[in-house]
Design a protein around this motif. Structure first.
Motif, PDB file in Angstrom:
ATOM      1  N   UNK A 149      64.039 -70.557   5.639  1.00 29.43           N
ATOM      2  CA  UNK A 149      63.205 -71.621   4.641  1.00 29.43           C
ATOM      3  C   UNK A 149      61.888 -72.293   5.625  1.00 29.43           C
ATOM      4  N   UNK A 150      62.047 -72.009   6.766  1.00 26.81           N
ATOM      5  CA  UNK A 150      60.960 -72.742   7.428  1.00 26.81           C
ATOM      6  C   UNK A 150      59.782 -71.761   8.128  1.00 26.81           C
ATOM      7  N   UNK A 151      60.096 -70.398   7.671  1.00 30.01           N
ATOM      8  CA  UNK A 151      59.012 -69.525   8.319  1.00 30.01           C
ATOM      9  C   UNK A 151      57.736 -69.723   7.392  1.00 30.01           C
ATOM     10  N   UNK A 152      56.817 -69.166   7.825  1.00 26.16           N
ATOM     11  CA  UNK A 152      55.485 -69.232   7.505  1.00 26.16           C
ATOM     12  C   UNK A 152      55.443 -68.629   5.985  1.00 26.16           C
ATOM     13  N   UNK A 153      56.154 -67.818   5.838  1.00 29.97           N
ATOM     14  CA  UNK A 153      56.160 -66.965   4.546  1.00 29.97           C
ATOM     15  C   UNK A 153      56.845 -67.934   3.538  1.00 29.97           C
ATOM     16  N   UNK A 154      58.213 -68.337   3.934  1.00 30.71           N
ATOM     17  CA  UNK A 154      58.782 -69.206   3.209  1.00 30.71           C
ATOM     18  C   UNK A 154      57.951 -70.246   2.585  1.00 30.71           C
ATOM     19  N   UNK A 155      57.239 -70.968   3.783  1.00 38.20           N
ATOM     20  CA  UNK A 155      56.274 -72.072   3.126  1.00 38.20           C
ATOM     21  C   UNK A 155      55.280 -71.739   2.383  1.00 38.20           C
ATOM     22  N   UNK A 156      54.788 -70.620   2.398  1.00 38.52           N
ATOM     23  CA  UNK A 156      53.857 -69.921   1.554  1.00 38.52           C
ATOM     24  C   UNK A 156      54.268 -69.835   0.160  1.00 38.52           C
ATOM     25  N   UNK A 157      55.566 -69.354   0.298  1.00 35.96           N
ATOM     26  CA  UNK A 157      56.017 -68.981  -0.950  1.00 35.96           C
ATOM     27  C   UNK A 157      56.477 -70.340  -1.618  1.00 35.96           C
ATOM     28  N   UNK A 158      57.011 -71.396  -1.141  1.00 40.17           N
ATOM     29  CA  UNK A 158      57.104 -72.720  -1.592  1.00 40.17           C
ATOM     30  C   UNK A 158      55.840 -73.669  -2.096  1.00 40.17           C
ATOM     31  N   UNK A 159      54.653 -73.105  -1.520  1.00 43.92           N
ATOM     32  CA  UNK A 159      53.383 -73.639  -1.940  1.00 43.92           C
ATOM     33  C   UNK A 159      53.136 -72.971  -3.122  1.00 43.92           C
ATOM     34  N   UNK A 215      47.546 -55.458  19.586  1.00 46.62           N
ATOM     35  CA  UNK A 215      47.803 -54.938  18.294  1.00 46.62           C
ATOM     36  C   UNK A 215      47.516 -55.978  16.945  1.00 46.62           C
ATOM     37  N   UNK A 216      47.875 -57.358  17.511  1.00 51.22           N
ATOM     38  CA  UNK A 216      47.534 -58.352  16.539  1.00 51.22           C
ATOM     39  C   UNK A 216      45.911 -58.431  16.276  1.00 51.22           C
ATOM     40  N   UNK A 218      51.404 -58.521   6.602  1.00 53.98           N
ATOM     41  CA  UNK A 218      51.450 -58.915   7.863  1.00 53.98           C
ATOM     42  C   UNK A 218      51.910 -60.487   8.140  1.00 53.98           C
ATOM     43  N   UNK A 219      51.965 -60.789   9.385  1.00 53.27           N
ATOM     44  CA  UNK A 219      52.261 -62.143   9.540  1.00 53.27           C
ATOM     45  C   UNK A 219      51.302 -63.302   9.140  1.00 53.27           C
ATOM     46  N   UNK A 220      51.687 -64.353   8.681  1.00 53.64           N
ATOM     47  CA  UNK A 220      51.028 -65.237   8.217  1.00 53.64           C
ATOM     48  C   UNK A 220      49.886 -65.514   9.093  1.00 53.64           C
ATOM     49  N   UNK A 221      50.305 -65.659  10.496  1.00 54.45           N
ATOM     50  CA  UNK A 221      49.214 -66.081  11.717  1.00 54.45           C
ATOM     51  C   UNK A 221      48.019 -65.223  11.578  1.00 54.45           C
TER      52      UNK A 221
END
Lengths: 244, 213
Positions: B24-34, B181-182, B89-92
């Protein structure tokens, strides 16, 4: 051969992270090759310096400003037409459409305005047809004398030629250059005489084109010095009466 | 939004609960909550990345106020595109890509506006890529603190003179410490190109920073 070795080792050194250790092959080569050792030292130093730049912090009011900006975004979203965010193609298309409409409008209006005059100009009045009689208004002995000259007569002529289907009233140009000017006889004169008291009233002429457009020309009072009325009967205007 | 309030919560949480918390505190989850209208979740994302993004754009543009503006624009764009965001990809990586595009766009705008220093008159005329003249500073060095400050300024100036295609990978690698890679994903190019550009960028910097090495 040596250059190839140097290239390989330098390539490896480039890809190392600052705290990583290089391979045994590279370590051994660095012991033997002064150039590569110097390169490695400088490279490490440079990366330390660049890495020491660290992170620049955002200002304390960053969140506040961002919230304000987002709130502004939301309020702007209420208006679906945001011209500034249109793509270049969309803006160009919009401008082209507006220009096209403007040009079309101008052409249409000009066509409408020019059409009747051209039609009438082509239709010269034949001499056999009765000419429109000059309008002689009755004299108005009122305090504000005026003449109303209407083009109803001439419109009627043009209207007869255009036929009853054309209901739109329009101005009519009639060429009277080849015709004799009407002469007012004495009888006419008496009926066309109306009083103008130039000393007290201004002279007004109202023109009505029959479409509800009226134009009034007002001539201010004219004084001729002392405004003495000559007792001689040959004067142009009789006492209290002006000839038009 | 579920967040930890005490250390105990984390210590005594069962593995499955920890997993849930982490999720729930991952970037993806935060954006999902947004996406569902949770403004706190977006505020958390902002607080995680505001310094990194501001700093990155500042290194790219060498203008702090402009960097702050562009960092804000980055978050505005993330917010605006929250419904279109995909977890490929990663949110970052995603947010750095937006920031990079904005920074490069700003650099190009400046180039168009001809906001070049007077040293630009000394640019090469042989058709090679234009570089601003920034001769190595050979003055004697003094106090160590002053030297450090001056060195940082010199590095920032030297980075600022790099062509944009070398600048971004160098900053991402040597300042932010990101993987090849990133960086390749952020810059939408191949890993080989990234390595080659970083190598060339370091070569430029070695020349400009000769006095400090």
């Amino acid at each position: 051969m040596r250059e190839k070795k140097c290239e390989t080792v330098r390539h490896e050194l480039e890809e190392l992270m600052p705290n990583d250790e290089c391979s045994i092959y590279a370590t051994q080569h660095l012991r033997e090759c002064d150039d590569c050792r110097e390169f490695h030292q400088k490279q490490t130093r440079l990366r330390q310096i660049v890495g020491s730049l660290g992170t620049v912090e955002a200002p304390p009011d960053f969140d506040f400003r961002l919230r304000a900006r987002l709130a502004n975004e939301v309020s702007n979203a209420a208006f679906p037409v945001r011209v500034m965010q249109w793509s270049f193609a969309s803006k160009g298309f919009a401008v082209a459409t507006i220009l096209l409409l403007l040009v079309g409008g101008v052409v249409y209006v000009r066509t409408i305005l020019n059409q009747p005059v051209q039609q009438i100009a082509e239709q010269t009045i034949e001499p056999s047809q009765p000419l429109p009689k000059p309008v002689e208004n009755e004299a108005r002995p009122s305090n504000a004398p005026s003449i109303v000259a209407s083009d109803n007569t001439s419109r009627r002529v043009a209207g007869e030629r255009r036929g009853p289907s054309n209901k739109r009233p329009s101005l009519v140009a009639v060429d009277l250059g080849s015709e004799q000017a009407p002469v007012f006889s004495d009888a006419h004169r008496h009926s066309a005489i109306f009083p103008i008291d130039a000393s007290t009233e201004s002279f007004k002429v109202s023109l009505d084109d029959g479409r509800g457009n009226a134009l009034t020309i007002s001539v201010p009072s004219i004084t001729f010095g002392s405004q003495r009325v000559l007792p001689n009967a040959n004067q142009v205007a009789q006492k209290g009466v002006t000839v038009w | 939004m579920n967040t930890l309030t005490t250390i105990d919560e984390l210590a005594f949480a069962s593995p499955s609960q920890q997993e849930v918390l982490e999720d729930t505190t991952s970037d993806h989850a935060l954006l999902e909550a947004t996406r569902t209208g949770d403004e706190d979740a977006f505020a958390e994302l902002v607080s995680r990345y505001r310094n990194q993004i501001t700093s990155y754009i500042y290194r790219m543009t060498s203008d702090y106020d402009n960097a702050v503006d562009l960092a804000q624009e980055t978050f505005v764009r993330v917010y605006r595109a929250r419904d279109r965001y995909q977890r490929s990809y990663a949110f970052s990586t995603y947010i750095y890509r937006i920031a990079t595009n904005l920074a490069i766009s700003e650099l190009r705008k400046r180039k168009r506006r001809k906001l070049v220093s007077l040293t630009g008159f000394f640019q090469s005329t042989d058709g090679s890529e234009p570089k601003e003249l920034n001769p190595p500073d050979c003055r004697p060095l003094q106090d160590s603190e002053l030297v450090d400050a001056e060195r940082r300024n010199a590095v920032q100036r030297a980075i600022g003179t790099l062509p944009e295609k070398y600048r971004a990978p160098l900053i991402l690698r040597d300042v932010d410490g990101r993987s090849y890679d990133e960086i390749a994903t952020i810059l939408e190019t191949s890993e080989g190109t990234v390595k080659s550009r970083i190598s060339r960028a370091r070569g430029f910097l070695r020349e400009k920073m000769r006095a400090y090495l």
